[in-house]
Design a protein around this motif. Structure first.
Motif, PDB file in Angstrom:
ATOM      1  N   ARG A  70       5.726   2.237  -4.765  1.00  0.00           N
ATOM      2  CA  ARG A  70       5.217   0.932  -5.184  1.00  0.00           C
ATOM      3  C   ARG A  70       3.696   0.798  -5.065  1.00  0.00           C
ATOM      4  O   ARG A  70       3.104  -0.101  -5.659  1.00  0.00           O
ATOM      5  CB  ARG A  70       5.879  -0.175  -4.346  1.00  0.00           C
ATOM      6  CG  ARG A  70       7.372  -0.292  -4.555  1.00  0.00           C
ATOM      7  CD  ARG A  70       7.994  -1.286  -3.597  1.00  0.00           C
ATOM      8  NE  ARG A  70       7.951  -0.792  -2.211  1.00  0.00           N
ATOM      9  CZ  ARG A  70       8.576  -1.368  -1.185  1.00  0.00           C
ATOM     10  NH1 ARG A  70       9.294  -2.465  -1.397  1.00  0.00           N
ATOM     11  NH2 ARG A  70       8.501  -0.862   0.032  1.00  0.00           N
ATOM     12  N   LYS A  71       3.057   1.688  -4.310  1.00  0.00           N
ATOM     13  CA  LYS A  71       1.626   1.543  -4.054  1.00  0.00           C
ATOM     14  C   LYS A  71       0.809   1.686  -5.344  1.00  0.00           C
ATOM     15  O   LYS A  71       1.121   2.518  -6.195  1.00  0.00           O
ATOM     16  CB  LYS A  71       1.179   2.601  -3.046  1.00  0.00           C
ATOM     17  CG  LYS A  71      -0.259   2.415  -2.583  1.00  0.00           C
ATOM     18  CD  LYS A  71      -0.629   3.423  -1.511  1.00  0.00           C
ATOM     19  CE  LYS A  71      -2.060   3.235  -1.040  1.00  0.00           C
ATOM     20  NZ  LYS A  71      -2.427   4.199   0.013  1.00  0.00           N
ATOM     21  N   ASP A  72      -0.205   0.844  -5.447  1.00  0.00           N
ATOM     22  CA  ASP A  72      -1.116   0.874  -6.605  1.00  0.00           C
ATOM     23  C   ASP A  72      -0.353   0.763  -7.921  1.00  0.00           C
ATOM     24  O   ASP A  72      -0.670   1.444  -8.913  1.00  0.00           O
ATOM     25  CB  ASP A  72      -1.961   2.152  -6.602  1.00  0.00           C
ATOM     26  CG  ASP A  72      -2.870   2.256  -5.374  1.00  0.00           C
ATOM     27  OD1 ASP A  72      -3.228   1.198  -4.833  1.00  0.00           O
ATOM     28  OD2 ASP A  72      -3.177   3.382  -4.972  1.00  0.00           O
ATOM     29  N   GLY A  73       0.663  -0.084  -7.938  1.00  0.00           N
ATOM     30  CA  GLY A  73       1.398  -0.323  -9.178  1.00  0.00           C
ATOM     31  C   GLY A  73       2.310   0.811  -9.589  1.00  0.00           C
ATOM     32  O   GLY A  73       2.749   0.876 -10.741  1.00  0.00           O
ATOM     33  N   GLY A  74       2.611   1.720  -8.654  1.00  0.00           N
ATOM     34  CA  GLY A  74       3.558   2.800  -8.954  1.00  0.00           C
ATOM     35  C   GLY A  74       2.950   3.969  -9.695  1.00  0.00           C
ATOM     36  O   GLY A  74       3.656   4.701 -10.395  1.00  0.00           O
ATOM     37  N   ILE A  75       1.648   4.201  -9.532  1.00  0.00           N
ATOM     38  CA  ILE A  75       0.992   5.268 -10.305  1.00  0.00           C
ATOM     39  C   ILE A  75       1.353   6.668  -9.804  1.00  0.00           C
ATOM     40  O   ILE A  75       1.035   7.662 -10.463  1.00  0.00           O
ATOM     41  CB  ILE A  75      -0.548   5.124 -10.281  1.00  0.00           C
ATOM     42  CG1 ILE A  75      -1.071   5.308  -8.847  1.00  0.00           C
ATOM     43  CG2 ILE A  75      -0.966   3.784 -10.857  1.00  0.00           C
ATOM     44  CD1 ILE A  75      -2.591   5.370  -8.774  1.00  0.00           C
TER      45      ILE A  75
END
Length: 374
Positions: A129-134
């Motif tokens: 989930r971090k940074d929009g899932g990048i």
């Protein structure tokens, strides 16, 4: 398409690969038993599959090692994996597809459109989930968006393995990508979780075939796990349990107790706190093919608070301790048995016999109902 013709074609293909009709029925029966269904349910699953009613399956991969897929393929009998893949219509699977790029993405979209509201979504791997899932992208789309997109029109959703169920190894501290399981992303949706590292293929097949045959899911616990696979702890059905009850423990790897098959609790076995059916349903159809069976303590891979959090060889509390007087003590007192003990023993035997009679009547009634339906 004529169902009988489709069924004959399926059986003919399997027989050409060395899989007999008996083997085919056996796989379906084991799958039914894995989710707590009777043998006749396995027969119906086999009939449905042989009749051409194969559920469409879309299988997504995220943060994982592909071990759950590999456990499905690496069965001891070469034909079992082929049976499993013949029982379902695997319309999207990045590992097993020969196609790639735009072709495979187009196959997924076609499967969604053709089976809207009916297909089974299998999720393998954690979702970052971090940074929009990048940190996990396929086809230019991140894992969160892809999961929500495919889950929206799925008839059933299955999180396969510990990573998909609660984050698994990817979510271990310090969890740099803020990885989590599918149920945490798909809040408000029913997600069947099949934790394990890897999960047992028969637990997956049982859930998929039950949904395809009866349009139902097995009874789930509060974590979304099928109760017939995860209601009991490893400790309750462990083949080394008698040694635990008698106080016989391996003290270190390779000592006489370890070689004699003594209980592995003191070596850090997590079986007393681990809910799974590994001791009852071995992997790859090989008796003893699970950690305790090969002499290593259970590592608690199905438990979010244990797996990848508690050191492997650290002992833990027994979740369901032995009731006083139920099992023999470590140093039992061999005194003369008194009248009271004899009376209690008689009551216990009577209760067991009574329960057996009730169970027998219930099974008979269910069998008669099944015969009437046929």
């Amino acid at each position: 398409m004529d169902n009988s013709s489709s069924g004959d074609n399926l059986l003919a293909r399997l027989e050409a690969k060395g899989v007999s009709r008996r083997d085919f029925l056996k796989v379906c029966t084991i799958a039914a038993g894995a989710v707590g269904l009777p043998a006749w349910a396995g027969e119906q699953m086999a009939e449905k599959a042989a009749g051409g009613a194969k559920p469409s399956v879309i299988w997504l991969h995220f943060q994982e090692c592909t071990g759950c897929t590999e456990s499905l393929l690496r069965t001891s009998h070469p034909g079992v994996a082929e049976v499993i893949l013949d029982l379902i219509s695997l319309d999207y699977h990045e590992t097993l597809f020969a196609a790639a790029g735009h072709q495979i993405e187009e196959a997924m979209e076609q499967a969604i459109a053709a089976n809207k509201g009916k297909y089974v979504l299998v999720v393998e791997g954690a979702i970052p989930r971090k940074d929009g899932g990048i940190y996990c992208q396929v086809g230019g789309k991140n894992a969160i968006d892809t999961l929500n997109r495919v889950a929206a029109d799925a008839g059933a959703i299955i999180a396969l393995g510990s990573c998909a169920s609660f984050g698994g190894v990817a979510a271990a501290e310090p969890n740099p990508t803020d990885a989590t399981g599918a149920p945490m992303i798909l809040k408000g949706k029913t997600v069947v979780t099949l934790p394990g590292c890897p999960a047992n293929p028969y637990n997956l097949l049982g859930v998929v075939l039950q949904y395809a045959t009866f349009k139902t899911l097995p009874k789930l616990d509060k974590l979304g796990r099928p109760e017939f696979a995860y209601a009991r702890t490893i400790h309750e059905d462990c083949p080394r349990r008698p040694h635990f009850d008698a106080g016989r423990f391996a003290q270190k790897f390779g000592d006489d107790g370890h070689r004699a098959g003594y209980c592995l609790y003191k070596l850090g076995c997590k079986g007393p706190a681990t809910h799974a059916n590994c001791s009852l349903l071995p992997f790859c159809e090989v008796p003893g093919a699970w950690p305790v069976g090969i002499g290593h303590p259970c590592v608690g891979c199905t438990e979010q608070q244990v797996a990848f959090r508690v050191p492997i060889h650290t002992t833990i509390d027994v979740e369901r301790p032995t009731a006083p007087g139920t099992y023999p003590a470590i140093h039992p007192d061999h005194s003369v048995v008194g009248p009271a003990a004899v009376g209690l023993g008689g009551l216990a035997v009577g209760a067991i016999v009574g329960a057996g009679v009730v169970a027998s009547k219930k099974l008979t009634a269910e069998s008669e109902k099944h015969e009437e339906r046929e």
